[in-house]
Every structure is written in C-alpha cells, then in structure tokens.
Design an enzyme around this catalytic site. Structure first.
Site, PDB file in Angstrom:
ATOM      1  N   GLN A  34       0.828  -1.218   0.000  1.00  0.00           N
ATOM      2  CA  GLN A  34       0.000   0.000   0.000  1.00  0.00           C
ATOM      3  C   GLN A  34       0.860   1.266   0.000  1.00  0.00           C
ATOM      4  O   GLN A  34       0.428   2.321   0.473  1.00  0.00           O
ATOM      5  CB  GLN A  34      -0.964   0.000   1.174  1.00  0.00           C
ATOM      6  CG  GLN A  34      -2.164  -0.926   0.978  1.00  0.00           C
ATOM      7  CD  GLN A  34      -2.999  -0.544  -0.254  1.00  0.00           C
ATOM      8  OE1 GLN A  34      -3.098   0.613  -0.639  1.00  0.00           O
ATOM      9  NE2 GLN A  34      -3.604  -1.551  -0.884  1.00  0.00           N
ATOM     10  N   SER A  35       2.058   1.186  -0.538  1.00  0.00           N
ATOM     11  CA  SER A  35       2.972   2.331  -0.542  1.00  0.00           C
ATOM     12  C   SER A  35       2.432   3.486  -1.386  1.00  0.00           C
ATOM     13  O   SER A  35       2.163   3.332  -2.579  1.00  0.00           O
ATOM     14  CB  SER A  35       4.326   1.877  -1.102  1.00  0.00           C
ATOM     15  OG  SER A  35       5.131   2.998  -1.404  1.00  0.00           O
TER      16      SER A  35
END
Ligand SMILES: *Cc1c(COP(=O)(O)O)cnc(C)c1O
Length: 331
Positions: free
Chosen positions: A82-83
């Site tokens: 989920q960067s």
C-alpha cells in the site's frame, strides 16, 4: 574544492506538482482540542496534484529529475504493497513518459484495493518479490534493475520512500513555503516514515519547530533523520535534539490504533478532512497527545502537515471496517 564540501548541490528537478500547496485554518479541530481558534493550521501537501497527491511528489521532483538527467527510461522502486511512494513513482513515470516497476514484498494474491488499484491504472509492472524485510527487498530491486539492463532498458532506482538526500530536498522547499505562509510558525507536526520529509523540514526550519510522529516504518528513525538533515544543510543536528514522538506506533507500522481511529473520526467530523490510518492519522493522534501533555500549547501557531495517503485508507481493511461501523451505528 569548496570548504563546505558536504553542502548538497542538487541537479535540476522536474516539475510534477502544483506549488505552493495551500495552508488552511483548522478552527473546528483547534477549538475541539482546547487551542485558540487561530492556533491550528493545515498545510495541504495532500493537494500536490500528480497521481492523487501526497508528500512523495515533492521528493520525486528531485529523484525523477535525476533519472531524466541520467537518460533513464524506467523508474524502479520498493515499498509496502500500500505504498503511497510506489503509487506516486508510477504516476511520475507516466507523466514523464517512462515505464515503472514496483517491487513489493511477499506474494501476489492479497487484497487488490487502495494504492494497488492506482498502480495498475498508471501502468506499473508489479513484482511480488517474496522478500521479507528491507534488505531482501533492496536486493530484489537490484536484481530487477539488472534484468532490465540485460533487456536493454535504462532503469533508475528510486530509494525507499524517496528518502535520499536528493529526495529530502523537496521538503527543504516545503519548509521555505511554510516560512512564507506561516511566519510565526512554532511547530509543524509531520508523520515520520522513511525520514526524508522530516529531514527536509528540519534542514529548513530547525529542529525546534518540527515534531515528527513515528509511524514505526524504521526501527530507529532519529539517526536516519539526523543523517539526512546533516547531508542537506551545514551544521549537524544531533539525533537527540530532534523532536520525535514514538507513542503512536501501537503494535507496528501497518496496525490501526485506538488513538488513530479517534483522530481520523475527529478530524473528519470537525473539518471534513480525510486522513489515513498509517501516516496522517498518526500525525494527528500525535498532535492530540502533544496538546494533552503540554508540548503544544494554546497561543502557539501549530501546523499539521497533511502528507496525503487517502488511497491507503481504502487499502486498509480494518480502517474501512471501522468507518463502516460508524455509519451502521449512526456514530
Ligand atoms: C511516506 C509518507 C509519509 C512519511 O514520509 P517520510 O518522508 O517517508 O518520512 C507521510 N505521509 C504519507 C501519506 C506518506 O505516504
């Protein structure tokens, strides 16, 4: 040779965002926290423009600028699935006419929500490296770059979180904006992940005016911030002089804590502003804790830095369930 050899002189940046970002009053939130109506402001680095916005755009102006100068045709980076940084690296590559490869830990097959949806839209190639831990992930990214070179591509590896001396340069500029927009700034509160954002602000505003709220992304962030700050501006800042709160990590980086849930709800309800569970929610929870313990006081001009992260909210199952639960109960 210059006598100040460690003063960093950057190559040219590319423009990817919309500057300066606005500063808005947080009257409702400030009042709810017991501060004066004019004390609290929001610096909207969620509105940086490119790719859904967020703090990584400022860093990418420098790191992707260097890639352009090198003649690269592919941006490669690493991060958690989920960067926000990976998502914005993919967006920067799209804007600059390059390809992007995102190297993530673990295996494919998990939730495909949040940032991963946008990675796909930006045309990123996602490599599930199987790596566990930062070192293994960096090694996997180096291997991806080697393979790309064998195929005739010209990859440029953007560092984890964009937090190199070059990337952190983007937050020196944000500090300059803040000095103009909020001349009587006493404290800017910022989520501390890979460290470049806080380092750039400290290099610009000094250690006394920057409060970092640790998200647990690094084992020991203060020395990392201190080293980055030192590489940006002459005159070392000892790690011990940095204002870092480590009381909002909870059970670890990806976890959602009760104070963060409360902060997400309070900021949304008092201001109509959305924070995320990993970064900006922790920054707000740290701000609330700092007001409670007197580190931030009424009558002082305080800025909460909104660093973005909205897609991450939709990629966090527990945060989604928490928000849904509030609609179901009417509270
Ligand atoms: C990466 C990130 C941060 C932290 O910035 P660092 O420079 O990595 O410390 C804060 N907020 C959001 C939304 C981020 O994506």
């Amino acid at each position: 040779m210059s006598t100040a050899a460690h003063v960093f002189e950057p190559p040219a940046a590319v423009t990817l965002g919309t500057w300066p970002t606005p500063v808005e009053p947080l009257t409702g939130l400030g009042t709810a926290l017991g501060l004066g109506p004019d004390d609290l402001l929001l610096k909207r680095d969620d509105l940086t423009g490119l790719g859904g916005g967020g703090n990584k755009v400022r860093k990418l102006e420098w790191t992707a600028g260097a890639a352009v100068a090198e003649g690269a045709d592919t941006l490669v980076t690493t991060g958690a699935p989920q960067s926000n940084h990976a998502r914005l690296t993919a967006a920067a590559a799209a804007r600059l006419g390059m390809r992007s490869v995102l190297v993530f830990p673990g295996a494919a097959g998990g939730s495909r929500s949040g940032n991963l949806v946008l990675d796909g839209l930006f045309g990123a190639e996602v490599v599930w490296s199987g790596a566990a831990g930062r070192t293994a992930l960096e090694e996997a990214a180096a291997e991806v770059c080697a393979r790309l070179r064998e195929r005739g591509a010209r990859p440029s590896l953007i560092p984890f979180g964009g937090s190199s001396t070059l990337g952190a340069r983007g937050y020196v500029r944000c500090g300059q904006e803040l000095r103009e927009q909020v001349p009587d700034l006493r404290t800017v509160v910022v989520a501390l992940g890979s460290g470049g954002t806080m380092a750039g602000l400290v290099a610009s505003l000094g250690p006394e005016r920057v409060l970092g709220v640790d998200t647990g992304a690094l084992d020991d962030p203060a020395p990392v911030v201190a080293a980055l700050t030192d590489s940006l501006a002459p005159g070392p800042v000892p790690a011990g002089r940095l204002r870092v709160r480590r009381d909002q990590i909870g059970a670890g980086y990806g976890t959602l804590t009760e104070p963060v849930k409360a902060a997400l709800a309070l900021v949304a309800e008092t201001e109509g502003v959305v924070l995320d569970p990993i970064y900006t929610g922790r920054a707000a929870a740290g701000l609330i804790a700092a007001v409670r313990d007197g580190d931030i006081r009424p009558g002082e001009r305080t800025v909460l830095l909104h660093t973005g992260g909205l897609p991450g909210l939709f990629g966090h199952e527990e945060a989604v369930a928490y928000a849904e639960g509030r609609t179901a109960s009417g509270r």
